[in-house]
Every structure is written in C-alpha cells, then in structure tokens.
Design a protein around this motif. Sequence first.
Motif, short mmCIF file in Angstrom:
data_model
loop_
_atom_site.label_atom_id
_atom_site.label_comp_id
_atom_site.label_asym_id
_atom_site.label_seq_id
_atom_site.Cartn_x
_atom_site.Cartn_y
_atom_site.Cartn_z
N ARG A 184 18.57 1.76 10.67
CA ARG A 184 18.12 3.04 10.13
C ARG A 184 18.59 3.17 8.68
N PHE A 185 17.80 3.80 7.86
CA PHE A 185 18.15 3.99 6.45
C PHE A 185 19.33 4.95 6.30
N ASP A 186 19.38 5.99 7.16
CA ASP A 186 20.37 7.05 6.95
C ASP A 186 21.79 6.64 7.31
N ASP A 187 21.97 5.97 8.46
CA ASP A 187 23.34 5.68 8.90
C ASP A 187 23.60 4.21 9.20
N HIS A 188 22.59 3.36 8.96
CA HIS A 188 22.69 1.91 9.18
C HIS A 188 22.94 1.54 10.64
N PRO A 202 13.25 -2.69 2.31
CA PRO A 202 13.50 -1.29 2.63
C PRO A 202 12.18 -0.55 2.86
N ARG A 203 12.15 0.33 3.85
CA ARG A 203 10.93 1.12 4.07
C ARG A 203 11.29 2.60 4.11
N LEU A 204 10.97 3.29 3.02
CA LEU A 204 11.25 4.71 2.91
C LEU A 204 9.92 5.47 3.04
N GLY A 205 9.32 5.35 4.19
CA GLY A 205 8.04 6.00 4.43
C GLY A 205 7.78 6.01 5.92
N PRO A 206 6.79 6.79 6.34
CA PRO A 206 6.51 6.91 7.78
C PRO A 206 5.94 5.62 8.36
N THR A 207 6.47 5.23 9.51
CA THR A 207 5.90 4.13 10.30
C THR A 207 6.05 4.51 11.77
N CYS A 208 5.30 3.80 12.60
CA CYS A 208 5.43 3.97 14.04
C CYS A 208 5.95 2.67 14.66
N GLU A 209 6.40 2.77 15.88
CA GLU A 209 7.04 1.61 16.50
C GLU A 209 6.10 0.42 16.65
N TRP A 210 4.79 0.69 16.81
CA TRP A 210 3.85 -0.44 16.93
C TRP A 210 3.71 -1.18 15.60
N PHE A 226 13.09 6.20 8.40
CA PHE A 226 13.14 5.19 7.35
C PHE A 226 14.08 4.09 7.82
N PHE A 227 13.84 2.86 7.36
CA PHE A 227 14.69 1.76 7.84
C PHE A 227 14.86 0.70 6.75
N ILE A 228 15.78 -0.23 7.03
CA ILE A 228 16.03 -1.37 6.14
C ILE A 228 16.03 -2.62 7.00
N ALA A 229 15.23 -3.60 6.63
CA ALA A 229 15.24 -4.92 7.28
C ALA A 229 15.86 -5.90 6.28
N TYR A 230 16.79 -6.73 6.78
CA TYR A 230 17.53 -7.54 5.80
C TYR A 230 18.20 -8.75 6.46
N ALA A 231 18.56 -9.70 5.60
CA ALA A 231 19.42 -10.82 6.02
C ALA A 231 20.85 -10.30 5.99
N PRO A 232 21.64 -10.60 7.04
CA PRO A 232 22.96 -9.97 7.18
C PRO A 232 23.92 -10.14 6.00
N GLY A 233 23.71 -11.13 5.15
CA GLY A 233 24.60 -11.29 4.00
C GLY A 233 24.38 -10.28 2.90
N VAL A 234 23.29 -9.52 2.97
CA VAL A 234 23.03 -8.50 1.94
C VAL A 234 24.05 -7.38 2.08
N LEU A 235 24.68 -7.00 0.98
CA LEU A 235 25.65 -5.90 0.99
C LEU A 235 24.87 -4.60 0.82
N LEU A 236 24.61 -3.94 1.94
CA LEU A 236 23.82 -2.72 1.89
C LEU A 236 24.58 -1.61 1.19
N SER A 275 0.80 -1.23 0.00
CA SER A 275 0.00 0.00 0.00
C SER A 275 0.84 1.28 0.00
N HIS A 276 2.15 1.17 0.22
CA HIS A 276 2.95 2.39 0.41
C HIS A 276 4.18 2.42 -0.50
N ARG A 277 4.10 1.81 -1.65
CA ARG A 277 5.23 1.78 -2.58
C ARG A 277 5.37 3.14 -3.24
#
Length: 259
Positions: free
Chosen positions: A228-232, A202-210, A246-256, A163-165
């Motif tokens: 965090r998207f900005d400084d990892h 990757p989520r480049l949009g507003p979210t809340c902690e819940w 904004f944030f990034i969720a990933y498997a650690p092998g991904v080269l961000l 819904s937020h692409r």
Amino acid sequence: MTVFRRLALEAGDKIMEVYNDPDFAVRSKSDASPVTEADEAADALISEGLAEAFPGVAIVTEEQAASHKQDVSTFLIVDPLDGTKEFVQRRGDFTVNIAYVEDGAPIRGVVYAPAKQRLFYTLADGRAVEEEGPFDKETPGTQKPISVSVPDNRGLMVVASKSHRDQATDDYISKFAVRDMTSAGSSLKFCLVATGEADLYPRLGPTCEWDTAAGDAVLRGAGGEVVRFDDHAPLVYGKKGFLNPFFIAYAPGVLLVKA
C-alpha cells in the motif's frame, strides 16, 4: 496453471481477431470506461473455462458487475482485457489477466500480452517465468525463470502508467534518484519489474483487484513486493468492491520513501 495458460492464449486469439478488424465498435460502460466486443468475448471464454475447471470456486471478473458484490477471500479473478484504452488506440500494451487469490494473497497468475507476444505466469511452486513463443495452447514452450533486479538506489529504473500519469505520480517519483523512466500500459508494468527491466512502479490512481492480481502474483513469484502507498503494508485482496488503494510495486532492494 495449465488451465490459466490455455484460457489466456485462447482469449488472446479472440482479442486479436477484433484488434485486427479495422472497424471494431467501442462503447462506454457506466463508469465511462471503454469496452469492446473483445472484452466481452474474452470474458465469456475465460469465465466458462474457469467454472468448468474449478467448480465451486468463486469467480470475480471485471465485465460481470454482479460478481463484484461477493464477499470472498479465496477466489479466481479475471480481467479479460486490461488496457482497453491501449487496445482502442492500437498501442499493443494490453493484457489478459487471470489469477487465483488464496486467503487474500494472489498466489497464482498469468499475464499474456497477445500483441507483444509476451507470456508470464507462475509455476506450481510459485516461481515466476516468462515463456518464449511461439505459444502452443496445450504444450508449454521454453520457460525462462524471471527475477527482480538488484536495484542501485543511486539511479533507479522507474515504470509508470501510459494512460494514467499525473502530477502526484511525478511528485512521488521525484523523491528518488532516477536513472531512466519508461511507460507501459496495463499489467505489463508489474511484469517489467518482475523481469528486472524496471525497479519501481508506483500507482497513485484508482485500480481494481482484477487490474493487479495476476501481475502481482507474477511479481511476487519473481521476488518482488506490492505494498500500500500509505503505510507500506502488503496489498491484500478480497476488499469491499474489489477496489485497491494507491500502491507501490518494487524490487525489494529499493529504499522506499514515505510520501
């Protein structure tokens, strides 16, 4: 986790009662986001159950604005119906989210998708599992340990919001070699990374902690990371107003890559 699991399943039942009603009402909250009687019924059930089981522990829940004014680093956090837009459009990608945050880190969580009959949670030792249905309220069924993928950076599987692409998200994804993409609603995106069904969210949009705490706990319990998207730097909880960057969720092998 027994309490979290039971409350999520009970809330799921209430949500599905409304979902299966051909004529449920939808209202707009002050921020114009939709809310239904399912959100409110699930919230009342979960809040009451948590207060009874964990007296003295702060509770933050999306549907109770007064709870958003708290200044806490250890707390319970609830989104009784994440993905209300998916719910209203009867797309099935909605979840019940309950998490426990300790010193800013989400260490326990349950994510239940009642329409899809998928249930994910952390065990006492922090490991994440997916339980196979049908689900009994009191007795857990077969628990399947889950773990993130070993990503191939020559072709990643990416999951993005249904819904937020937006263009910014697509621009960021274009920096990676992508084998395939899928879309999902609600906190299910974290769970798809946790099970290895996707490598990167990757989520480049507003979210809340819940919106994120329970899925984040499950993903961490499966060996994944949320930064965090900005400084990892790791995403931390208990921020003012419980708003996420904004944030990034990933498997650690991904080269961000830096944006």
